[in-house]
Design an enzyme around this catalytic site. Structure first.
Site, PDB file in Angstrom:
ATOM      1  N   SER A 269       0.849  -1.185   0.000  1.00 48.18           N
ATOM      2  CA  SER A 269       0.000   0.000   0.000  1.00 48.18           C
ATOM      3  C   SER A 269       0.883   1.233   0.000  1.00 48.18           C
ATOM      4  CB  SER A 269      -0.880  -0.005   1.253  1.00 48.18           C
ATOM      5  OG  SER A 269      -1.367   1.301   1.497  1.00 48.18           O
TER       6      SER A 269
ATOM      7  N   TYR B   6      -2.722  -1.230   9.974  1.00 47.60           N
ATOM      8  CA  TYR B   6      -2.761  -1.477   8.532  1.00 47.60           C
ATOM      9  C   TYR B   6      -1.434  -1.083   7.881  1.00 47.60           C
ATOM     10  CZ  TYR B   6      -4.422  -1.302   3.706  1.00 47.60           C
ATOM     11  OH  TYR B   6      -4.571  -1.507   2.360  1.00 47.60           O
TER      12      TYR B   6
END
Lengths: 298, 579
Positions: B449, B462
């Protein structure tokens, strides 16, 4: 009397259904005449000629036709600037080829009663189009069953978005002006004239009604345009809605469009005898006992 | 065990060598230029356990005799020789033919003319196109005169310089006699990385073989005739071949009814550089033709329609039931690959596979929790067994989690890492092992990400999981480099997918979580960056050998700031953007 305030009588619905059948007859007639090499403008002109011969005196919009990947609103036609008012929307010079999907979309008015329909097909065969058209059944059932439960319109629209995501399709009706999943259709006054004005291919009287609804709705907290936005966060308003889910997958798009009748406590499709329903019946997809989608018993 | 014998044919004497049991299925190996039958030794040894294997020296090469006249090297004479060999070694049964280079060129002649009709059960062709097919290919390009097609023609011509040079009187034979024969093993080692023993007949093979070019090239290339065959053909394409380009082969479906194709990242002398692999392909194909039992690899290799970029490849995507995973699956399906959709949601995986099939791909759906070690091992085993080793594995499955570190429970961490990190570890571990064992390279794509670059108090768990994925990919890339398995990490920015519908906001009640989900969804929708953008970036990374791609301007900026302005990034991390 402002026709907006008149509640719809059974005879009104019968007149609307008659115009909707005329519109579908036009689409089916012109679709059967389509040949390789014809342009979108040829198809739109044939639809208009059909209506001229059948005594159509006004329209919501003049006939549209899209061929090939324009059915999926790919390229210029998908540009959403200016709220989706995009000249690429209009019938163009794209020529039809074998295996190419097409969409015919027309909205005639006869003596104050208006229809707005979408019809898709292909010259030859197209597996993608078949799949999209099969899957469109789920949208028809979803929309009417949620409308019956009087769920807010924006919530229904978001459920349609989620169904698109689950299917892996793009909701291409979001490329329409105002990302319209559906819009209201009002009864016009029958002034007996054989012709009415249109501006930029939209019928002046119908668009004026829509603008009037928008103005009124803004004060009263509802919107004549049904989409996923905050302005549609209200239960279905009684009257007629032209519902037009439009799916796209790769270079192929498919839609149907028909009138949904909303009353104070019910919602139902104006007419089940439409080409896409007959197609689902022929393919064995139509449920034997359609759950909670029929009109409530009077 | 290989007894050499000699047989007469058409005025010459051919040297034949045989391996294995004579009463089983016969595989006939035909060598090219400037080789002799010894080029097949390693492959023949391996095949001899299962088949009766025969290799012979083509006229002019090895221990066979050499006619003087150029005309005696015409393809019709070579087919006559081949027929004599087949009639001797397998009088009652058709043989399975394997040709390399000129051995392949003359085998095309054998399978497209009447002399050996019914005597050839299958044909495996390596690095030697039919000259007539090449002739038509050239004519088609000249006729179309489209710039792209002329460029193809130019490229092929550049690779075929030696064919022209061989037409020059005296030049090539003189080179061989002046010592090229001595240099040849060194040149092979330098150019191709092959360590071959010096061949005692190298000079003779090099000099006489020139006549093959002189006798056949000009006539076939410039006056081709239509040559078709109904013999099943297995086409093996070494993609790094310096002498034969692959464009010509793309038109093969026009000429061959039943065609299977394998592309392999190797040079011209495949039987020397990859004897095990080559023997395995021949063994699989012969067994299939004899038994009718088509292995999963062969099913995938079968040429069904026009060739696409990833035809014949197997691509596996986890989290393929929605969002980025589904788009990547479909992107590879559109490029002709067979695709495997893996998802924890069975219905979603099957739907993705169904969409891929609509795009004319072969597609399979599997339901697995990627964080479950045992389930992933079972999956990897089933894939290898049923479909073969994947060429590309995309570890994409992931879940979202937002909220303060101090609000994140041990359970929250376990749930997140189970999917986002363990899923990637299992997928990388199991399939990298398969790729290494297969020895033909591969690609592992790990979806990290943009938050792998940018610290934030809003999504600590995350971002940590994704930074770990990125580091894992960097380490793995180094380890797998020698095995030619590439590792690509993808760092998408704000992509509008269903992840926002399911993201967990720790430290909030249900209503607050719904509110934040809706806010996040609205933000993602406004950003309007689609999963298709990630799919395009991944294809681009694979095509252009990139190790890492950031998708979206926010990810690119994060990447550069992490390098140039880490202090500023650290201060920005204090903003709580999730509120």
């Amino acid at each position: 009397m402002n026709p907006n305030h008149a509640s719809l009588q059974p005879q009104d619905l019968e007149r609307f259904a008659a115009v909707q059948r005329l519109a579908y007859r036009c689409a089916e007639t012109v679709a059967a005449e389509l040949q390789p090499g014809m342009t979108e403008r040829d198809a739109a002109a044939r639809m208009q000629a059909f209506f001229d011969a059948e005594g159509v005196d006004d329209c919501f919009h003049r006939p549209f036709a899209w061929f090939g990947d324009r059915t999926a609103f790919r390229g210029l036609i998908g540009v959403r600037a200016l709220g989706g008012f995009n000249p690429a929307f209009y019938p163009g010079l794209r020529r039809l080829e074998t295996g190419m999907p097409f969409i015919l979309d027309c909205a005639p008015s006869v003596r104050g009663y208006t229809a707005d329909i979408g019809y898709c097909g292909v010259l030859g065969e197209n597996r993608l189009l078949d799949k999209l058209m099969d899957d469109l059944l789920e949208y028809r059932m979803l929309i009417v069953s949620m409308a019956k439960q009087r769920r807010p319109l924006a919530e229904i629209s978001r459920a349609v978005d989620r169904l698109c995501a689950r299917h892996g399709y793009e909701p291409r009706h979001k490329a329409y002006p105002f990302e319209t999943l559906a819009h209201r259709v009002e009864t016009l006054q029958d002034d007996g004239k054989a012709r009415h004005h249109s501006v930029a291919r939209f019928g002046l009287r119908n668009v004026t009604e829509l603008a009037r609804d928008a103005f009124k709705g803004r004060r009263e907290g509802w919107s004549p345009i049904w989409n996923s936005g905050a302005r549609s966060e209200h239960p279905p308003t009684p009257g007629l809605w032209a519902v037009e889910p439009h799916l796209g997958f790769r270079g192929v798009g498919a839609k149907w469009e028909e009138l949904l009748v909303v009353t104070e406590d019910d919602a139902f499709w104006l007419d089940d005898d439409v080409p896409h329903v007959r197609r689902w019946q022929q393919r064995g997809l139509w449920p034997a006992t359609p759950a909670d989608t029929n009109r409530k018993a009077a | 065990m290989n007894d050499m014998s000699r047989i007469p044919s058409d005025g010459v004497e051919l040297a034949i060598r045989q391996w294995g049991e004579q009463n089983t299925v016969t595989v006939l190996l035909v060598h090219g230029y400037p080789d002799c039958s010894h080029v097949w030794d390693a492959v023949a040894e391996q095949l001899s356990a299962d088949f009766h294997v025969v290799a012979y020296d083509v006229r002019g090469a090895g221990a066979s005799s050499a006619p003087r006249a150029v005309a005696d090297y015409g393809l019709d004479h070579l087919v006559t020789d081949m027929a004599a060999v087949i009639d001797t070694v397998s009088p009652g049964k058709p043989v399975h033919l394997v040709g390399h280079d000129w051995g392949s060129i003359q085998s095309w002649e054998a399978v497209t003319t009447d002399r050996l009709r019914g005597r050839i059960a299958s044909y495996t062709t390596i690095s030697g196109p039919c000259l007539d097919h090449a002739g038509y290919w050239i004519l088609n390009r000249l006729r179309s005169a489209a710039p792209a097609e002329l460029a193809q023609l130019l490229r092929q011509t550049m690779h075929s310089w030696y064919i022209g040079a061989f037409q020059l009187p005296g030049a090539a034979p003189t080179l061989w006699k002046l010592g090229l024969d001595q240099l040849w093993p060194k040149m092979l080692a330098q150019l191709e990385g092959i360590h071959a023993d010096a061949n005692p007949t190298q000079t003779r093979d090099g000099v006489n073989g020139i006549k093959l070019y002189r006798a056949n090239m000009r006539q076939r290339l410039f006056h081709p005739s239509e040559r078709r065959t109904d013999v099943p053909v297995q086409l093996i394409v070494p993609t790094q071949d310096r002498f034969v380009t692959t464009d010509v082969l793309d038109e093969l479906p026009n000429w061959v009814e039943r065609l299977w194709r394998f592309d392999v990242a190797a040079g011209h002398w495949l039987q020397l550089s990859h004897p095990d692999w080559t023997a395995q392909r021949i063994r699989d194909f012969v067994r299939f033709i004899e038994s009718g039992d088509e292995s999963p690899r062969l099913q995938r290799a079968r040429v069904r329609g026009p060739r696409k970029q990833d035809s014949g490849k197997l691509v596996l995507v986890t989290g393929a039931g929605s969002g980025i995973g589904r788009e990547m699956l479909l992107a590879f399906a559109e490029r002709g690959a067979d695709v495997v959709a893996v998802d924890i949601n069975a219905e979603a995986a099957e739907r993705s596979a169904e969409l891929a099939r609509l795009l004319d791909a072969r597609a399979f759906a599997y339901t697995v929790d990627v964080g479950d070690a045992a389930a992933m091992e079972t999956l990897a085993g089933e894939i290898a067994q049923n479909l073969g080793v994947p060429d590309i594995v995309i570890n994409n499955a992931g879940i979202g989690m937002a909220g303060a570190f101090l609000d994140t429970s041990v359970q929250d961490w376990q749930q997140l890492l189970h999917v986002n990190l363990w899923g990637v570890i299992h997928g990388s571990r199991l399939f990298a092992q398969q790729m290494v064992d297969r020895g033909n390279g591969g690609v592992i794509v790990n979806v990290a990400s943009g938050l792998a670059y940018t610290p934030t108090r809003a999504l600590p768990a995350y971002a940590t999981s994704k930074a770990a994925v990125r580091m894992l990919s960097d380490c793995l890339r180094a380890e797998l480099h020698d095995a030619r398995v590439r590792v690509v990490s993808v760092c998408p920015g704000i992509i509008d997918t269903g992840i926002t519908d399911a993201v967990r906001f720790v430290g909030t009640d249900a209503a607050e979580q719904d509110r934040r989900r809706a806010r996040a969804k609205a933000l993602y929708q406004r950003r309007n960056l689609k999963p298709q953008a990630v799919a395009r970036a991944v294809l681009d990374a694979i095509d252009h050998q990139r190790d890492e791609v950031a998708v979206g301007v926010e990810a690119k900026v994060g990447r550069w700031m992490s390098r140039l302005l880490p202090g500023a990034l650290q201060r920005l991390a204090r903003l709580d953007v999730a509120h």
